[in-house]
Structure formats: C-alpha cells, structure tokens
Design a protein around this motif. Sequence first.
Motif, PDB file in Angstrom:
ATOM      1  N   SER A  30       0.843  -1.201   0.000  1.00 30.38           N
ATOM      2  CA  SER A  30       0.000   0.000   0.000  1.00 30.38           C
ATOM      3  C   SER A  30       0.875   1.248   0.000  1.00 30.38           C
ATOM      4  CB  SER A  30      -0.916   0.004   1.228  1.00 30.38           C
ATOM      5  OG  SER A  30      -0.152  -0.028   2.420  1.00 30.38           O
ATOM      6  N   VAL A 208     -12.581  -3.169  -7.161  1.00 30.05           N
ATOM      7  CA  VAL A 208     -12.376  -2.742  -5.777  1.00 30.05           C
ATOM      8  C   VAL A 208     -13.317  -3.490  -4.842  1.00 30.05           C
ATOM      9  CG1 VAL A 208     -12.558  -0.786  -4.195  1.00 30.05           C
ATOM     10  CG2 VAL A 208     -11.450  -0.496  -6.407  1.00 30.05           C
ATOM     11  N   GLY A 212     -10.611  -4.957  -2.787  1.00 30.73           N
ATOM     12  CA  GLY A 212     -10.221  -3.880  -1.891  1.00 30.73           C
ATOM     13  C   GLY A 212      -9.077  -3.066  -2.460  1.00 30.73           C
ATOM     14  N   ASP A 213      -8.014  -2.906  -1.684  1.00 36.72           N
ATOM     15  CA  ASP A 213      -6.879  -2.101  -2.162  1.00 36.72           C
ATOM     16  C   ASP A 213      -5.874  -2.926  -2.975  1.00 36.72           C
ATOM     17  OD1 ASP A 213      -5.685  -3.627  -0.186  1.00 36.72           O
ATOM     18  OD2 ASP A 213      -4.944  -1.918   0.986  1.00 36.72           O
ATOM     19  N   GLN A 214      -6.190  -4.183  -3.239  1.00 35.11           N
ATOM     20  CA  GLN A 214      -5.289  -5.042  -4.014  1.00 35.11           C
ATOM     21  C   GLN A 214      -5.633  -4.994  -5.509  1.00 35.11           C
ATOM     22  OE1 GLN A 214      -2.535  -7.102  -2.355  1.00 35.11           O
ATOM     23  NE2 GLN A 214      -3.042  -5.189  -1.280  1.00 35.11           N
ATOM     24  N   HIS A 232     -10.860   6.475  -7.103  1.00 42.39           N
ATOM     25  CA  HIS A 232     -10.168   5.374  -6.436  1.00 42.39           C
ATOM     26  C   HIS A 232      -8.700   5.650  -6.121  1.00 42.39           C
ATOM     27  CE1 HIS A 232     -13.656   2.861  -7.336  1.00 42.39           C
ATOM     28  NE2 HIS A 232     -13.603   3.309  -8.575  1.00 42.39           N
ATOM     29  N   ASP A 234      -7.191   7.436  -4.028  1.00 41.79           N
ATOM     30  CA  ASP A 234      -6.783   7.518  -2.636  1.00 41.79           C
ATOM     31  C   ASP A 234      -6.638   6.139  -1.999  1.00 41.79           C
ATOM     32  OD1 ASP A 234      -9.480   6.912  -2.739  1.00 41.79           O
ATOM     33  OD2 ASP A 234     -10.003   8.100  -0.967  1.00 41.79           O
ATOM     34  N   ARG A 235      -7.034   5.105  -2.750  1.00 45.13           N
ATOM     35  CA  ARG A 235      -7.009   3.748  -2.190  1.00 45.13           C
ATOM     36  C   ARG A 235      -6.111   2.783  -2.965  1.00 45.13           C
ATOM     37  NH1 ARG A 235     -12.333  -0.094  -0.927  1.00 45.13           N
ATOM     38  NH2 ARG A 235     -11.244  -1.517   0.471  1.00 45.13           N
ATOM     39  N   VAL A 236      -6.059   2.946  -4.287  1.00 39.35           N
ATOM     40  CA  VAL A 236      -5.277   2.016  -5.113  1.00 39.35           C
ATOM     41  C   VAL A 236      -4.383   2.796  -6.067  1.00 39.35           C
ATOM     42  CG1 VAL A 236      -7.140   0.303  -5.004  1.00 39.35           C
ATOM     43  CG2 VAL A 236      -6.973   1.822  -6.982  1.00 39.35           C
TER      44      VAL A 236
END
Length: 254
Positions: A30, A208, A212-214, A232, A234-236
């Motif tokens: 991350s 997502v 998720g974040d993967q 997205h 801010d997450r990925v």
Amino acid sequence: MRRTALLLVLVGLLAGLAAPSHADVRPIPSGSDVDYQLGGPKRLPAHVGIIVRDRTEKPAAGRYNVCYVNGFQTQPDAKRFWRRHWSLVLKRGGRPVVDEAWGEWLLDLRTPRKRQALARIVGRWTAGCASDGFDAVEYDNLDSFTRSQRLIKRRHAVAFARLLVRRAHAEGLAAGQKNLADYDGTAVGFDFAVSEECGRYAECGDYVDHYGDQVLMVEYRRVDFRRACRRHGDRVPVVLRDRALSRKGVRAWC
C-alpha cells in the motif's frame, strides 16, 4: 484403522508445508505507485514501488515486481511455439480462433485434459517468474472465452484459472486476475487484480469490491485516468500510460 488415520493426517500436514497458500504470498504494498512496463524496462522514481514486466524481462531491484504471463491466449510472436502444441490451440474449421484486436490465438480450454496440458506449459513460465525473483504473476485474458465464438464457456476459463492460481501459490507468487471485471476471482484464490481501462468502461468499482486495495489500475486516456484517480486514487495505485506501453512513453500518477 488408527494407523491409517494417522498417516492421512501426516500426509495432509506435509502437503500443507510443501504448497504455499495465498496466505503465504506477499500482497501488493500500500501507499506506492505502479508502472506498467510491458514495452520494456525503465528506471523510475522512488515513489513507484510496484512494477509490472513481461516474463521475459528481469524484475527491478528493490520494487514489488509483477510478472506478466499471457495465460489464456498466445503471444503474437509465439506462433512457432504453439504450432508444436497445435492441439491446444482453439480452432474452428481447422483454423485458429483469433483475438483480432491483438492478433493472438485463443487456447483451447474445453476439456480437463487440455487444461492440464496447458497448465503445465503456463506453469513452467510461472516457475520462471519465481526463479527470476518476481513477487507476483498476472494471468492475462481471463475473458478470452467471450471472443471464442461460443466454443469456450465461462466455466472452462474459471476451471483453468483455478489451476494457474494453484501453481502460482505453489511457487510462492501472488496471483493476479486480468479482465472479466464482473467475476470475483477471489473465489478461485486470486489475490489481486490488474485492470486496464476500468475508468473508461466504468468497471473500477467491481474490482475494488472484489479485491479492496489489491488492485492495479492502468489507463490510456487522460480523461479516464482523471476519473479513476478521483474515484479510487486515494485507495489504489493508478497509472496513465501510452497504449503502446513504450519505454519512453506517457507516464502520470494520481
């Protein structure tokens, strides 16, 4: 009876030690950006900690490296190889079924026997990724059945994906789903997803939701890149690349 039961338990324990599960592989880190380098390797700034390269290239030192493997179709320059495995190429009327967009032949996934044979071939490539030092592998074209003139079914592709994921985990690699956004690949053990143009086709949310974040997102138009970043980023990790994925081509990050 007790001796038999004990032997079965020991065999199960040894098998578990011998074959890593998805819990044993390294996840996508991350807080790092990604670059998609299928057109050739390039040195990048420190904020790019994740790099995707073709299986014929070497991984980048000090980065999280994803190995690209075309798992469900042939590479355009590999026709000589696949003519030696002609029975494993999907054909209609004796002619290969082609993904016209890329000039790639589809692999024939329709029987367990052919899937096992193909899994041995792709498995050798996967083992090569592991021995070269990659952390993960992405298997391209899970959705090839949608271009198969209805010869291959979704269930065939999913069954083959399960074999590929199993081999990746046995080699200690995280396994990445590529394409077929509406399918939750975690059902067969995929650990992450690589998405091309999910911003353009409004598919990012599907990936997502499943991972998720993967998720690694690659866009080729600036308007889609901005959309993916806004929703997205801010997450990925999201990267803007030129469609040719050239070494000196376009690169931008959220």
